[in-house]
Design a protein around this motif. Sequence first.
Motif, PDB file in Angstrom:
ATOM      1  N   GLN A 170      34.718 -24.155  40.188  1.00 14.07           N
ATOM      2  CA  GLN A 170      33.828 -23.642  41.235  1.00 14.07           C
ATOM      3  C   GLN A 170      33.242 -24.783  42.048  1.00 14.07           C
ATOM      4  N   ALA A 171      32.885 -25.870  41.363  1.00 19.56           N
ATOM      5  CA  ALA A 171      32.330 -27.036  42.059  1.00 19.56           C
ATOM      6  C   ALA A 171      33.364 -27.587  43.035  1.00 19.56           C
ATOM      7  N   ALA A 172      34.596 -27.747  42.563  1.00 22.83           N
ATOM      8  CA  ALA A 172      35.646 -28.294  43.418  1.00 22.83           C
ATOM      9  C   ALA A 172      35.847 -27.408  44.648  1.00 22.83           C
ATOM     10  N   GLN A 173      35.845 -26.093  44.436  1.00 23.15           N
ATOM     11  CA  GLN A 173      36.047 -25.186  45.573  1.00 23.15           C
ATOM     12  C   GLN A 173      34.885 -25.257  46.560  1.00 23.15           C
ATOM     13  N   SER A 174      33.657 -25.337  46.027  1.00 27.34           N
ATOM     14  CA  SER A 174      32.511 -25.418  46.940  1.00 27.34           C
ATOM     15  C   SER A 174      32.559 -26.715  47.744  1.00 27.34           C
ATOM     16  N   LEU A 175      33.214 -27.732  47.190  1.00 21.27           N
ATOM     17  CA  LEU A 175      33.314 -29.007  47.909  1.00 21.27           C
ATOM     18  C   LEU A 175      34.475 -29.014  48.896  1.00 21.27           C
ATOM     19  N   GLY A 176      35.236 -27.926  48.943  1.00 17.94           N
ATOM     20  CA  GLY A 176      36.276 -27.806  49.963  1.00 17.94           C
ATOM     21  C   GLY A 176      37.699 -27.824  49.435  1.00 17.94           C
ATOM     22  N   ALA A 177      37.879 -27.842  48.113  1.00 17.81           N
ATOM     23  CA  ALA A 177      39.235 -27.895  47.562  1.00 17.81           C
ATOM     24  C   ALA A 177      39.827 -26.487  47.488  1.00 17.81           C
ATOM     25  N   ASN A 178      41.092 -26.345  47.902  1.00 18.84           N
ATOM     26  CA  ASN A 178      41.746 -25.045  47.730  1.00 18.84           C
ATOM     27  C   ASN A 178      42.237 -24.925  46.286  1.00 18.84           C
ATOM     28  N   THR A 181      44.724 -27.711  45.089  1.00 14.85           N
ATOM     29  CA  THR A 181      44.072 -29.021  44.955  1.00 14.85           C
ATOM     30  C   THR A 181      43.127 -29.033  43.751  1.00 14.85           C
TER      31      THR A 181
ATOM     32  N   ASN B  80      35.820 -22.460  49.586  1.00 14.34           N
ATOM     33  CA  ASN B  80      36.138 -23.818  50.027  1.00 14.34           C
ATOM     34  C   ASN B  80      36.099 -23.985  51.541  1.00 14.34           C
ATOM     35  N   PHE B  88      24.927 -27.133  40.397  1.00 16.49           N
ATOM     36  CA  PHE B  88      24.941 -26.234  39.257  1.00 16.49           C
ATOM     37  C   PHE B  88      23.865 -26.609  38.252  1.00 16.49           C
TER      38      PHE B  88
END
Lengths: 277, 362
Positions: A170-178, A181, B80, B88
């Motif tokens: 979830q963190a990665a996605q919120s940072l813009g990763a699809n 990625t 994204n 978090f």
Amino acid sequence: MSAARLRLTPAIFFGRAALAVYLLIMLLWLTFPVVLVLLASFQGTLEVSFPAPVSFDAYKTIPPSYWEAFWFTIRAALLATGIALLVAIPAAWAMVRGKLAGRRIMSNLVLIPDVVPQLILGIALLTVFIPLRLSNSFAGVMLALVALSLSTGLRFTEALLEGLPDEYEQAAQSLGANKFTTFRLVVLPLIAPGVAIAALFIFMQNLITFELLFFISGPSATPIAIRLFSDIIDRGIVPYAVAMAGILVYVAIAFYTLVAVSLGPKYMAGSVMSRKG
Amino acid sequence: MNMSNNAAQPVHIDRVRKTFGEFVAVRELSLDIEAGEFVTFLGPSGCGKSTTLKMLSGLLPQDSGEIRFGNKRIDMLPANKRNIGLVFQNYALFPHMSVAENIAFGLRMRGWSRADKDKRVEQLLQLVRLEGLGNRKPEQLSGGQQQRVAVARALAFNPDLVLLDEPLSNLDAKLREQVRLDLRDIQRRANQTTIFVTHDQVEALVMSDRIVLMNKGGVEQVGTPYELYATPATEFGARFVGANNLIAGTLDKSSGAIQARIGPETVQPVSTHSNNVEKDGMDIWYCVRPEHVAMRPQSSAGHFGGRVMDKIYQGTTVLIDLDVKGLGTVRAERPALEVGDLGVGTDVGVHIERSHAVARLG
């Protein structure tokens, strides 16, 4: 150490001694076959005697057909392990994170190769392989091993991903990763230690699989386990068969050491889970 | 160095709703947030605050309603693509990456050049006062430091909105007080529109420009920390934010002024929040903050007669449980120096310095 030390009373002493003896017996029981094979390989006979001269004669007499079967098995086992993990990791990710309908059923279905007796699985595969001209071939043996490896691989990677908190993704996605990625940069590195252990187990399993390959193998595709079996049936326990058994033990130890050293001890002791943040 | 987010835009939440089967998690929530504002969603667990946060971040689709940044609708975008920074509760720092790599992750996803990334990471390390720790792994940092890395990572890519999900709950009490102020300071310097979610009313009061008090999926009150504390709109607000004495009474507007009637004899002036409390004779809670209960010598006129039943020493202040004629049991909180010699059993005159009324239902 606790502040107040317990006095070593006779009861505690005998309790500890009993535990030590118990553990020793268990260890002996577990290591006995391996130790026996290794000792035998240096004496050329299963009738191990003490003290006995250590010699490499048995190793020197291993025939070329054995080495051929040995390398055949290593190649098939490695390839099957690689293919199985390449398929299993994304599949497990989809199953665990995708919240697919009927996921529980799927998780159980993929276990079938593990619970059906391998001999039966081998017969089933043979009926498919014969019309495809895959029996008695490297590809056939390798594909049979993939079927088995996939089941183990999925089981491992499913557990690994279940144990990975989804907040990293979830963190990665919120940072813009699809999705892709996220998988490549976050999920894969985090489960990598667990995957290495899975690879180790799957490879070992492939190395010694016998029943599954019994019908599929043939003169032009002989895994080492089958070669040993048929030779021992025909000629009895010949010294070079024992030596080859020893070599298989060395391969197992070598791979275990490789994984253990590259991961460090904290991942090896019974744990297949990935590290957590 | 310019740290502020010049592109900051207002955030509009418009009738957003979420249900899980029969359970209504969030009921038609609407809120306009100004650019650069620090808004806190405050409420007990299960009140819908975290669900709202998830819908804003794109990790959970809403059933209906819209979310807009300025004029741009974002609720149809995947997480994204929303340009929202998320912090978090457990920080969720990537354990296999260094602090600098963690902070740069959002920049990497946006294709920044190496030089720009390095410069931005340095800026942020400075902002969160972690200069020189860029090469550490998260596990080598203390909880408070990890928390600041998580904040830096969420701020790095100049998000339109930053969401903080109970980010202080894993810190020990002392550190928490410090980090509250740090976080507020960082947010102000970056002029970063921020939504903070917490169940801790003290955090909410200390940090927020505005507080959205939530309960059972609905909004109880929206206001500044002062408004929420001084003039609660509902019984829930009166009970949840700060300590309060709640005494059952009725509203008395017969004299023209707004007063509370408690029992047959007692009539006291009260403040009210809004049109929630207007009808003469309606049931109300007469609310008195413990710090607004003063004690005088018994003889003085115009006070309630009371007796000290219990004293609880807390350091700077003392809690005093009083049995007050006409009001019942009332708790006071006074500076320790002021009431040091007041013994249990002493008769005192009780003066209510300030009081407030909320509607009493059922």
